[in-house]
Design an enzyme around this catalytic site. Structure first.
Site, short mmCIF file in Angstrom:
data_model
loop_
_atom_site.label_atom_id
_atom_site.label_comp_id
_atom_site.label_asym_id
_atom_site.label_seq_id
_atom_site.Cartn_x
_atom_site.Cartn_y
_atom_site.Cartn_z
N PRO A 54 -12.30 65.51 38.15
CA PRO A 54 -12.57 64.41 38.89
C PRO A 54 -13.38 63.28 38.78
CG PRO A 54 -12.65 66.47 40.38
CD PRO A 54 -12.16 66.84 39.00
N CYS A 55 -12.78 62.13 38.73
CA CYS A 55 -13.57 60.90 38.57
C CYS A 55 -14.33 60.05 39.53
CB CYS A 55 -12.50 59.79 37.87
SG CYS A 55 -11.32 59.29 38.91
N GLN A 56 -14.18 60.52 40.88
CA GLN A 56 -14.76 59.88 42.05
C GLN A 56 -16.42 59.84 41.78
OE1 GLN A 56 -12.34 62.14 42.03
NE2 GLN A 56 -10.87 61.40 43.39
#
Length: 276
Positions: A71-73
């Site tokens: 996940p890049c968030q």
């Protein structure tokens, strides 16, 4: 090659593996909409949901290439950038899966913001963690435009090879991932900002892999990137998008990797394997 994917989304890595002629062993995705897409297009792959609740030890020694766009968030400049304090910081879970599976190759992906968050702390941690597990790591910054896309979409790619799996260096055969261009600094320093990006707008001849024609971008921006062919995915993935799922489709496409880039990485891995 026998690949498997983590944080699979709507199957960017899985689609790239199919283009490369590989058979995907399993995928792992928590989002119900994305799982339905994966089940529809990759019915033969084992499907897992929450990586945090999954034991991958039964796959030990059975996977050649383990992929994951963790996940890049937590690191994206479009978000709050809470980093390691974000509950979506799941690199430690991907690392656990790597330990349990011990694949020959690991291909990870994240946004460019991971380079600047806390002076690159998590970027360095990913590389250090992989090295501690016995992998030689080469990070790249590769843009979507490097494979002919009409947008830049820089992403950080971590390509790692297990050092006791029969090779001496992951860099051999990796230079020139994008149409023969040098994309890695060969002095071994982790300096992704030095990696050359292909110029936007340049296209290559159509590729055929695994019996499939790899889509290219030809009509941008005359079609919606959600309902048209400009997202990098086969039109087959557009086919099951219905109006009530439109919001889910937009979110899924926004989180997806560009499979054409992953396919180039897979081709480089194939070239490396043929050399050993």
């Amino acid at each position: 090659m026998y690949p498997a994917s983590l944080f699979s989304g709507i199957g960017g890595f899985d689609l790239a593996a199919e283009w490369a002629g590989w058979t995907n062993a399993f995928n792992c995705e928590i989002d119900p909409f994305c799982r339905r897409v994966l089940q529809y297009h990759f019915p033969d792959a084992k499907q897992y949901t929450d990586i945090r609740a999954t034991d991958f030890s039964l796959w030990a020694g059975r996977v050649d290439v383990l992929t994951g766009g963790f996940p890049c968030q937590p690191f994206s400049v479009a978000g709050k950038r809470r980093g390691t304090e974000d509950e979506r910081h799941l690199w430690p879970e991907m690392l656990r899966a790597i330990r349990e599976i011990s694949p020959r190759w690991v291909v990870g992906e994240n946004v460019r913001g991971i380079l600047s968050w806390n002076d690159g702390m998590v970027f360095e941690q990913v590389c250090a963690d992989l090295e501690a597990e016995g992998y030689e790591v080469q990070p790249f910054v590769l843009p979507a435009c490097g494979v002919g896309a009409p947008h830049r979409r820089d992403r950080v790619w971590f390509v790692a090879h297990r050092t006791n799996a029969g090779s001496e260096t992951v860099r051999e055969g990796a230079d020139g991932l994008l149409s023969g261009r040098t994309v890695a600094d060969t002095d071994g320093e982790r300096r992704p900002e030095l990696h050359a990006a292909a110029k936007s707008g340049e296209t290559n001849e159509r590729d055929y892999a695994g019996g499939y024609e790899i889509p290219h971008w030809e009509r941008f921006p005359t079609e919606s990137p959600v309902c048209g062919g400009d997202d990098g995915f086969s039109a087959r993935l557009d086919g099951i998008t219905v109006p009530r799922w439109r919001a889910e489709s937009i979110k899924a496409y926004g989180n997806a990797i560009v499979p054409q880039v992953a396919c180039r990485i897979f081709k480089a891995i194939d070239e490396c394997e043929r050399c050993y």
